[in-house]
Design a protein around this motif. Structure first.
Motif, PDB file in Angstrom:
ATOM      1  N   ALA A 286      39.388 -28.195 102.665  1.00  0.00           N
ATOM      2  CA  ALA A 286      39.566 -27.107 101.699  1.00  0.00           C
ATOM      3  C   ALA A 286      39.716 -27.663 100.287  1.00  0.00           C
ATOM      4  O   ALA A 286      39.178 -27.106  99.329  1.00  0.00           O
ATOM      5  N   HIS A 287      40.437 -28.777 100.164  1.00  0.00           N
ATOM      6  CA  HIS A 287      40.574 -29.429  98.858  1.00  0.00           C
ATOM      7  C   HIS A 287      39.211 -29.904  98.354  1.00  0.00           C
ATOM      8  O   HIS A 287      38.895 -29.786  97.162  1.00  0.00           O
ATOM      9  N   ILE A 288      38.404 -30.457  99.260  1.00  0.00           N
ATOM     10  CA  ILE A 288      37.073 -30.936  98.880  1.00  0.00           C
ATOM     11  C   ILE A 288      36.195 -29.767  98.434  1.00  0.00           C
ATOM     12  O   ILE A 288      35.512 -29.847  97.412  1.00  0.00           O
ATOM     13  N   ALA A 289      36.229 -28.680  99.208  1.00  0.00           N
ATOM     14  CA  ALA A 289      35.415 -27.509  98.864  1.00  0.00           C
ATOM     15  C   ALA A 289      35.800 -26.957  97.496  1.00  0.00           C
ATOM     16  O   ALA A 289      34.940 -26.520  96.722  1.00  0.00           O
ATOM     17  N   PHE A 290      37.098 -26.991  97.192  1.00  0.00           N
ATOM     18  CA  PHE A 290      37.575 -26.474  95.904  1.00  0.00           C
ATOM     19  C   PHE A 290      37.167 -27.380  94.750  1.00  0.00           C
ATOM     20  O   PHE A 290      36.813 -26.902  93.668  1.00  0.00           O
ATOM     21  N   SER A 291      37.194 -28.687  94.979  1.00  0.00           N
ATOM     22  CA  SER A 291      37.003 -29.646  93.886  1.00  0.00           C
ATOM     23  C   SER A 291      35.570 -30.126  93.715  1.00  0.00           C
ATOM     24  O   SER A 291      35.194 -30.548  92.620  1.00  0.00           O
ATOM     25  N   TYR A 292      34.782 -30.118  94.771  1.00  0.00           N
ATOM     26  CA  TYR A 292      33.463 -30.741  94.766  1.00  0.00           C
ATOM     27  C   TYR A 292      32.587 -30.218  93.618  1.00  0.00           C
ATOM     28  O   TYR A 292      32.579 -29.017  93.345  1.00  0.00           O
ATOM     29  N   PRO A 293      31.882 -31.143  92.893  1.00  0.00           N
ATOM     30  CA  PRO A 293      31.696 -32.571  93.171  1.00  0.00           C
ATOM     31  C   PRO A 293      32.610 -33.484  92.359  1.00  0.00           C
ATOM     32  O   PRO A 293      32.316 -34.664  92.192  1.00  0.00           O
ATOM     33  N   ASP A 294      33.724 -32.949  91.855  1.00  0.00           N
ATOM     34  CA  ASP A 294      34.607 -33.695  90.965  1.00  0.00           C
ATOM     35  C   ASP A 294      35.611 -34.502  91.785  1.00  0.00           C
ATOM     36  O   ASP A 294      36.625 -33.979  92.245  1.00  0.00           O
ATOM     37  N   LEU A 295      35.348 -35.799  91.951  1.00  0.00           N
ATOM     38  CA  LEU A 295      36.232 -36.653  92.736  1.00  0.00           C
ATOM     39  C   LEU A 295      37.606 -36.752  92.093  1.00  0.00           C
ATOM     40  O   LEU A 295      38.632 -36.766  92.791  1.00  0.00           O
ATOM     41  N   ARG A 296      37.636 -36.835  90.777  1.00  0.00           N
ATOM     42  CA  ARG A 296      38.921 -36.934  90.077  1.00  0.00           C
ATOM     43  C   ARG A 296      39.788 -35.720  90.367  1.00  0.00           C
ATOM     44  O   ARG A 296      40.989 -35.834  90.652  1.00  0.00           O
ATOM     45  N   ASN A 297      39.189 -34.531  90.315  1.00  0.00           N
ATOM     46  CA  ASN A 297      39.932 -33.306  90.571  1.00  0.00           C
ATOM     47  C   ASN A 297      40.405 -33.254  92.032  1.00  0.00           C
ATOM     48  O   ASN A 297      41.518 -32.779  92.316  1.00  0.00           O
ATOM     49  N   PHE A 298      39.582 -33.732  92.953  1.00  0.00           N
ATOM     50  CA  PHE A 298      39.957 -33.762  94.359  1.00  0.00           C
ATOM     51  C   PHE A 298      41.190 -34.624  94.580  1.00  0.00           C
ATOM     52  O   PHE A 298      42.146 -34.213  95.252  1.00  0.00           O
ATOM     53  N   ILE A 299      41.186 -35.833  94.019  1.00  0.00           N
ATOM     54  CA  ILE A 299      42.327 -36.726  94.201  1.00  0.00           C
ATOM     55  C   ILE A 299      43.580 -36.136  93.577  1.00  0.00           C
ATOM     56  O   ILE A 299      44.675 -36.188  94.169  1.00  0.00           O
ATOM     57  N   THR A 300      43.444 -35.531  92.412  1.00  0.00           N
ATOM     58  CA  THR A 300      44.595 -34.886  91.773  1.00  0.00           C
ATOM     59  C   THR A 300      45.118 -33.730  92.611  1.00  0.00           C
ATOM     60  O   THR A 300      46.323 -33.536  92.753  1.00  0.00           O
ATOM     61  N   SER A 301      44.191 -32.966  93.226  1.00  0.00           N
ATOM     62  CA  SER A 301      44.603 -31.793  94.004  1.00  0.00           C
ATOM     63  C   SER A 301      45.362 -32.195  95.272  1.00  0.00           C
ATOM     64  O   SER A 301      46.180 -31.426  95.784  1.00  0.00           O
ATOM     65  N   LEU A 302      45.109 -33.408  95.782  1.00  0.00           N
ATOM     66  CA  LEU A 302      45.793 -33.857  96.979  1.00  0.00           C
ATOM     67  C   LEU A 302      47.304 -33.949  96.767  1.00  0.00           C
ATOM     68  O   LEU A 302      48.079 -33.815  97.695  1.00  0.00           O
TER      69      LEU A 302
END
Length: 208
Positions: A192-208
């Motif tokens: 779900a975090h990936i779906a929300f952030s993709y394709p922004d890896l930086r945003n994905f890591i921050t969202s974790l």
């Protein structure tokens, strides 16, 4: 101090060996730059959070370019022709401690056309002792004269499986015990975090 918003900086790759390149040919070229101790003016383009600034910093570190020889300018904050003339020009005209000075222009697509014309003139100076790295999300906003003077690299998104692998490694490093959670529910949450952030890896890591 290691709050979650800082995870991206903590886990940002520091060397070319740790970096996920877009292609094998790109990896070869950047290793050549490091082996040669020099590189051409570069244009790094692509979606935000795909590793453009990280690669610029890896190159700086690998070539041992001192901070005093490095100017990092965020063009979203300083994008006028006066900003360029008053900041970049005196910087590149100052004697470097190392082989050359480095100018990293982040969010370069925010530069005004007049500011870009001023940069083009600086790049044309045969006596300049500087290298330029332009980083942008919207390359069509950069004038052709700058594009033609740079070697360009396009950054696509990291695939979702690689994103998940990176995320799980970070969570494990932060001390998460996966045996204490429902595996299916947990992995669904990561997806779900990936779906929300993709394709922004930086945003994905921050969202974790």
């Amino acid at each position: 101090s290691n709050i979650t918003s800082g995870w991206y900086k903590i886990y940002r790759p520091k060397t070319v060996d740790d970096y996920i390149f877009q292609s094998e040919s790109d990896a070869i070229k950047f290793n050549e730059y490091i082996d040669n101790g020099d590189f051409p003016d570069l244009m790094l383009t692509g979606h935000r959070g795909t590793g453009k600034t990280t690669l610029a910093l890896i190159l700086k570190r690998a070539l041992n370019i001192e901070d005093i020889d490095t100017l990092i300018l965020n063009a979203s904050d300083a994008n006028s022709v006066d900003d360029i003339r008053n900041t970049v020009k005196p910087f590149i005209n100052t004697l470097s401690l190392g082989k050359f000075r480095l100018v990293i222009l982040d969010e370069a697509d925010a530069l005004t056309p007049q500011a870009q014309e001023a940069l083009k003139s600086m790049m044309e100076d045969p006596e300049r002792n500087a290298r330029f790295i332009f980083i942008c999300n919207k390359p069509h906003k950069i004038i052709p004269e700058i594009h033609s003077r740079c070697t360009g690299y396009t950054f696509n998104a990291v695939d979702k499986n690689s994103m998940k692998k990176i995320g799980l490694e970070i969570l494990q490093d932060r001390g998460m015990d996966f045996s204490t959670v429902d595996q299916k529910e947990f992995l669904s949450g990561v997806d779900a975090h990936i779906a929300f952030s993709y394709p922004d890896l930086r945003n994905f890591i921050t969202s974790l």
